[in-house]
Design a protein around this motif. Structure first.
Motif, PDB file in Angstrom:
ATOM      1  N   LYS A  65       0.460  -1.208  -0.013  1.00 54.86           N
ATOM      2  CA  LYS A  65      -0.083   0.391  -0.128  1.00 54.86           C
ATOM      3  C   LYS A  65       0.453   1.404   0.183  1.00 54.86           C
ATOM      4  CE  LYS A  65      -4.015  -1.855   2.430  1.00 54.86           C
ATOM      5  NZ  LYS A  65      -4.662  -1.638   4.027  1.00 54.86           N
ATOM      6  N   GLY A  66       1.624   1.037  -0.841  1.00 49.93           N
ATOM      7  CA  GLY A  66       2.722   2.427  -0.803  1.00 49.93           C
ATOM      8  C   GLY A  66       3.546   2.473  -2.518  1.00 49.93           C
ATOM      9  N   ASP A  67       4.792   2.980  -1.937  1.00 48.82           N
ATOM     10  CA  ASP A  67       5.486   3.120  -3.200  1.00 48.82           C
ATOM     11  C   ASP A  67       6.350   1.950  -3.515  1.00 48.82           C
ATOM     12  OD1 ASP A  67       4.778   6.161  -3.112  1.00 48.82           O
ATOM     13  OD2 ASP A  67       6.741   7.334  -2.290  1.00 48.82           O
ATOM     14  N   VAL A  68       6.663   2.345  -4.679  1.00 51.88           N
ATOM     15  CA  VAL A  68       8.138   1.365  -5.307  1.00 51.88           C
ATOM     16  C   VAL A  68       8.755   2.110  -5.541  1.00 51.88           C
ATOM     17  CG1 VAL A  68       8.151  -0.473  -7.866  1.00 51.88           C
ATOM     18  CG2 VAL A  68       5.593   0.164  -7.038  1.00 51.88           C
ATOM     19  N   ASN A  69       9.716   1.857  -4.873  1.00 52.83           N
ATOM     20  CA  ASN A  69      11.292   2.174  -5.068  1.00 52.83           C
ATOM     21  C   ASN A  69      13.140   1.618  -5.876  1.00 52.83           C
ATOM     22  OD1 ASN A  69      10.679   4.758  -3.772  1.00 52.83           O
ATOM     23  ND2 ASN A  69      10.114   3.497  -2.296  1.00 52.83           N
ATOM     24  N   LEU A  70      13.401   2.437  -5.967  1.00 50.16           N
ATOM     25  CA  LEU A  70      14.446   1.709  -6.851  1.00 50.16           C
ATOM     26  C   LEU A  70      15.948   1.673  -6.115  1.00 50.16           C
ATOM     27  CD1 LEU A  70      15.473   0.211  -9.275  1.00 50.16           C
ATOM     28  CD2 LEU A  70      16.814   2.872  -9.562  1.00 50.16           C
ATOM     29  N   TYR A  71      16.948   0.789  -5.571  1.00 52.70           N
ATOM     30  CA  TYR A  71      17.434  -0.043  -4.380  1.00 52.70           C
ATOM     31  C   TYR A  71      18.889  -0.460  -5.391  1.00 52.70           C
ATOM     32  CZ  TYR A  71      14.241   0.017  -0.577  1.00 52.70           C
ATOM     33  OH  TYR A  71      13.595   0.470  -0.107  1.00 52.70           O
ATOM     34  N   THR A  72      19.989   0.057  -5.241  1.00 50.05           N
ATOM     35  CA  THR A  72      21.262  -0.603  -5.665  1.00 50.05           C
ATOM     36  C   THR A  72      22.207  -1.571  -4.477  1.00 50.05           C
ATOM     37  OG1 THR A  72      22.361  -0.578  -7.018  1.00 50.05           O
ATOM     38  CG2 THR A  72      22.813   1.290  -5.452  1.00 50.05           C
ATOM     39  N   ARG A  73      23.031  -2.581  -4.848  1.00 52.21           N
ATOM     40  CA  ARG A  73      23.340  -3.126  -4.235  1.00 52.21           C
ATOM     41  C   ARG A  73      24.619  -2.520  -3.596  1.00 52.21           C
ATOM     42  NH1 ARG A  73      25.454  -9.279  -4.765  1.00 52.21           N
ATOM     43  NH2 ARG A  73      26.115  -8.332  -7.007  1.00 52.21           N
ATOM     44  N   ILE A  74      25.581  -2.227  -2.714  1.00 45.51           N
ATOM     45  CA  ILE A  74      26.613  -1.848  -2.096  1.00 45.51           C
ATOM     46  C   ILE A  74      27.422  -2.824  -1.484  1.00 45.51           C
ATOM     47  CG2 ILE A  74      27.672   0.602  -1.817  1.00 45.51           C
ATOM     48  CD1 ILE A  74      25.702   2.193  -2.447  1.00 45.51           C
ATOM     49  N   GLY A  75      28.591  -3.543  -1.543  1.00 46.17           N
ATOM     50  CA  GLY A  75      28.670  -3.803  -0.802  1.00 46.17           C
ATOM     51  C   GLY A  75      27.837  -4.774  -0.091  1.00 46.17           C
ATOM     52  N   HIS A  76      27.163  -5.743   1.146  1.00 48.34           N
ATOM     53  CA  HIS A  76      25.995  -6.416   1.725  1.00 48.34           C
ATOM     54  C   HIS A  76      25.019  -5.813   1.835  1.00 48.34           C
ATOM     55  CE1 HIS A  76      29.478  -9.550   2.205  1.00 48.34           C
ATOM     56  NE2 HIS A  76      28.681  -9.751   0.751  1.00 48.34           N
ATOM     57  N   ALA A  86       8.944   7.930  -7.755  1.00 46.87           N
ATOM     58  CA  ALA A  86       8.526   6.346  -7.544  1.00 46.87           C
ATOM     59  C   ALA A  86       8.065   5.347  -8.778  1.00 46.87           C
ATOM     60  CB  ALA A  86       6.966   6.283  -6.328  1.00 46.87           C
ATOM     61  N   MET A  87       8.463   4.607  -8.335  1.00 48.01           N
ATOM     62  CA  MET A  87       8.467   3.474 -10.004  1.00 48.01           C
ATOM     63  C   MET A  87       7.128   3.725  -9.973  1.00 48.01           C
ATOM     64  SD  MET A  87      12.233   3.604 -11.057  1.00 48.01           S
ATOM     65  CE  MET A  87      11.556   5.099 -10.082  1.00 48.01           C
ATOM     66  N   PRO A  88       6.812   3.815 -11.080  1.00 47.06           N
ATOM     67  CA  PRO A  88       5.333   2.764 -11.444  1.00 47.06           C
ATOM     68  C   PRO A  88       4.856   1.378 -11.507  1.00 47.06           C
ATOM     69  CG  PRO A  88       6.454   2.868 -12.787  1.00 47.06           C
ATOM     70  CD  PRO A  88       7.068   3.702 -12.767  1.00 47.06           C
ATOM     71  N   SER A  89       3.788   1.153 -10.519  1.00 47.42           N
ATOM     72  CA  SER A  89       3.438  -0.395 -10.194  1.00 47.42           C
ATOM     73  C   SER A  89       2.676  -1.412 -11.792  1.00 47.42           C
ATOM     74  CB  SER A  89       3.044  -0.482  -8.838  1.00 47.42           C
ATOM     75  OG  SER A  89       1.461   0.860  -9.675  1.00 47.42           O
ATOM     76  N   PHE A  90       2.973  -2.377 -11.440  1.00 44.45           N
ATOM     77  CA  PHE A  90       2.425  -2.763 -12.923  1.00 44.45           C
ATOM     78  C   PHE A  90       3.086  -1.999 -14.019  1.00 44.45           C
ATOM     79  CE2 PHE A  90      -0.961  -3.831  -9.799  1.00 44.45           C
ATOM     80  CZ  PHE A  90      -0.841  -5.413  -9.795  1.00 44.45           C
ATOM     81  N   PHE A 103       8.467   1.495 -18.339  1.00 41.99           N
ATOM     82  CA  PHE A 103       7.280   1.793 -18.706  1.00 41.99           C
ATOM     83  C   PHE A 103       6.726   1.677 -18.780  1.00 41.99           C
ATOM     84  CE2 PHE A 103      11.190   0.658 -22.111  1.00 41.99           C
ATOM     85  CZ  PHE A 103      11.355   2.098 -22.471  1.00 41.99           C
ATOM     86  N   GLY A 104       5.200   2.885 -18.407  1.00 45.55           N
ATOM     87  CA  GLY A 104       3.925   1.761 -18.330  1.00 45.55           C
ATOM     88  C   GLY A 104       3.334   1.446 -16.832  1.00 45.55           C
ATOM     89  N   GLY A 105       2.121   0.710 -16.491  1.00 43.41           N
ATOM     90  CA  GLY A 105       2.656   0.648 -15.417  1.00 43.41           C
ATOM     91  C   GLY A 105       0.465   1.338 -14.813  1.00 43.41           C
ATOM     92  N   PHE A 106       0.564   1.872 -13.410  1.00 41.11           N
ATOM     93  CA  PHE A 106      -0.252   2.715 -13.025  1.00 41.11           C
ATOM     94  C   PHE A 106       0.657   3.390 -12.134  1.00 41.11           C
ATOM     95  CE2 PHE A 106      -3.047  -0.599 -13.294  1.00 41.11           C
ATOM     96  CZ  PHE A 106      -3.984  -0.587 -14.070  1.00 41.11           C
ATOM     97  N   GLU A 107       0.028   4.643 -11.874  1.00 42.47           N
ATOM     98  CA  GLU A 107       0.214   5.517 -10.928  1.00 42.47           C
ATOM     99  C   GLU A 107      -0.481   6.452 -10.945  1.00 42.47           C
ATOM    100  OE1 GLU A 107       4.177   7.940 -11.792  1.00 42.47           O
ATOM    101  OE2 GLU A 107       2.689   9.149 -13.562  1.00 42.47           O
ATOM    102  N   GLU A 108      -1.008   6.429  -9.561  1.00 44.34           N
ATOM    103  CA  GLU A 108      -2.427   7.209  -8.525  1.00 44.34           C
ATOM    104  C   GLU A 108      -3.333   6.319  -9.328  1.00 44.34           C
ATOM    105  OE1 GLU A 108      -2.249  11.398  -8.434  1.00 44.34           O
ATOM    106  OE2 GLU A 108      -0.633  11.790  -7.956  1.00 44.34           O
ATOM    107  N   MET A 109      -3.277   5.010  -8.851  1.00 42.35           N
ATOM    108  CA  MET A 109      -4.550   4.191  -9.453  1.00 42.35           C
ATOM    109  C   MET A 109      -5.127   4.798 -11.270  1.00 42.35           C
ATOM    110  SD  MET A 109      -4.997   2.616  -6.958  1.00 42.35           S
ATOM    111  CE  MET A 109      -6.468   1.748  -7.125  1.00 42.35           C
TER     112      MET A 109
END
Length: 344
Positions: A65-76, A86-90, A103-109
């Motif tokens: 029930k929140g945002d879709v976010n982007l992470y990157t690996r740094i070490g462990h 915020a990344m789009p869902s779906f 590309f595409g997806g849903f934003e704010e339903m």
């Protein structure tokens, strides 16, 4: 002033290009010069010429029930990349060169035609021309300079749209006449690209899209296993975790045969207790990602195992665990939406 910061800019650039990227955030705090250099295009051009490029893992996490976010690996650790929308869902994500395309997806339903790329060297966003129409439940594959995006429009018609990464423009579109036969393609998902074709799994069947002839095909052998959205492709071989039998299966599109990766029984016995296992192609290796703990727990970690793959005489594929560790602790209500490999 320290001797390092008083060096001529070209010499400082040459030295910093040899430093691992994971140290760049700390180096940017040393001086204005360092901050400018580690965020410049020149340092990445120099890194490339020196052969100092690194493999980077990016993970898209959706919060309940929140945002879709982007992470990157740094070490462990997995580190949230700040300053991104915020990344789009779906929606869908695809890595091309040093960029991630979204590309595409849903934003704010609402279904969206959003399109942008993220430069993984500077983690800055470049807006792209909007998709020809809003699409959701999308999958994307990169073939010969073009990104083929497959998904549904707002009339529930299955379509393919094409983005040219060289001209940064959209090309032709196609509505498939197999929409009824394919059914809810998004229910399972996208395997990847093998031999210049896109391999997808529908609700009941597997399908292959051949972009040169804009043709949909079926593959009865591929269809014999219920592989789904946790699949990936390494060196033209599709891999997925069969959770019902707790095996890592592979499919060779050239030989048109299925097999099981040997040597990972102990690892899989441990990971199956954690939950859903997500596969990622990572520089010729295979990465397995799995959230640990129950979905609603306050704290959760993501278990990460990096696997070397070896094909032996007789066609068998063996896996060797290179390293395995817990990557991330976060608020509990998240799921892995996607994971991608970028070389920068």
């Amino acid at each position: 002033m320290s001797p390092m910061t008083s060096l001529p800019e070209d010499i400082a650039l040459d030295i910093l290009a040899r430093v691992p990227r994971r140290d760049y955030p700390r180096l940017s705090l040393v001086s204005k010069l360092f901050r400018s250099l580690v965020s410049s295009p020149e340092i990445y051009a120099r890194r490339s010429s020196l052969g100092c490029t690194e493999h980077s893992l990016y993970v898209v996490l959706g919060v309940y029930k929140g945002d879709v976010n982007l992470y990157t690996r740094i070490g462990h650790r997995l580190v949230l990349i700040p300053g991104l929308p915020a990344m789009p869902s779906f929606g869908c994500f695809v890595a091309v060169g040093t960029r991630l395309y979204v590309f595409g997806g849903f934003e704010e339903m609402m279904m969206t035609s959003i399109a942008y790329s993220i430069d993984c060297r500077s983690h800055t966003v470049q807006p792209l021309p909007s998709m020809p129409f809003p699409m959701c439940n999308t999958f994307a594959g990169f073939i010969d300079g073009r990104i083929y995006v497959v998904g549904y429009d707002d009339s529930s018609r299955l379509k393919v749209v094409v983005f040219n990464t060289e001209t940064q423009t959209w090309e032709h579109e196609m509505t498939t006449n197999l929409a009824m036969e394919i059914g809810r393609l998004s229910t399972y998902g996208f395997g990847g690209v093998m031999g210049g074709k896109m391999y997808m799994r529908g609700f009941q069947n597997s399908f292959v899209y051949e972009p040169k002839e804009r043709k949909w095909e079926t593959d009865e052998v591929l269809n014999s296993k219920e592989w789904w959205g946790n699949a990936c492709v390494v060196d033209d071989v599709l891999y997925y975790h069969d959770c019902s039998e707790n095996k890592l299966r592979w499919y060779d599109s050239k030989q048109r045969c299925w097999g099981v990766v040997k040597g990972l029984e102990e690892l899989l016995d441990e990971m199956i207790n954690f939950g859903y296992i997500h596969t990622v192609s990572y520089g010729g290796k295979l990465v397995l990602l799995c959230p640990k703990g129950k979905f609603m727990e306050v704290k959760r970690e993501i278990y990460c195992a990096e696997i070397f793959l070896e094909r032996c005489k007789g066609g068998q594929i063996w896996g060797l665990v290179h390293q395995a560790c817990d990557l991330f602790t976060a608020s509990g209500k998240f799921h892995i939406t996607d994971a991608l490999h970028v070389v920068v």
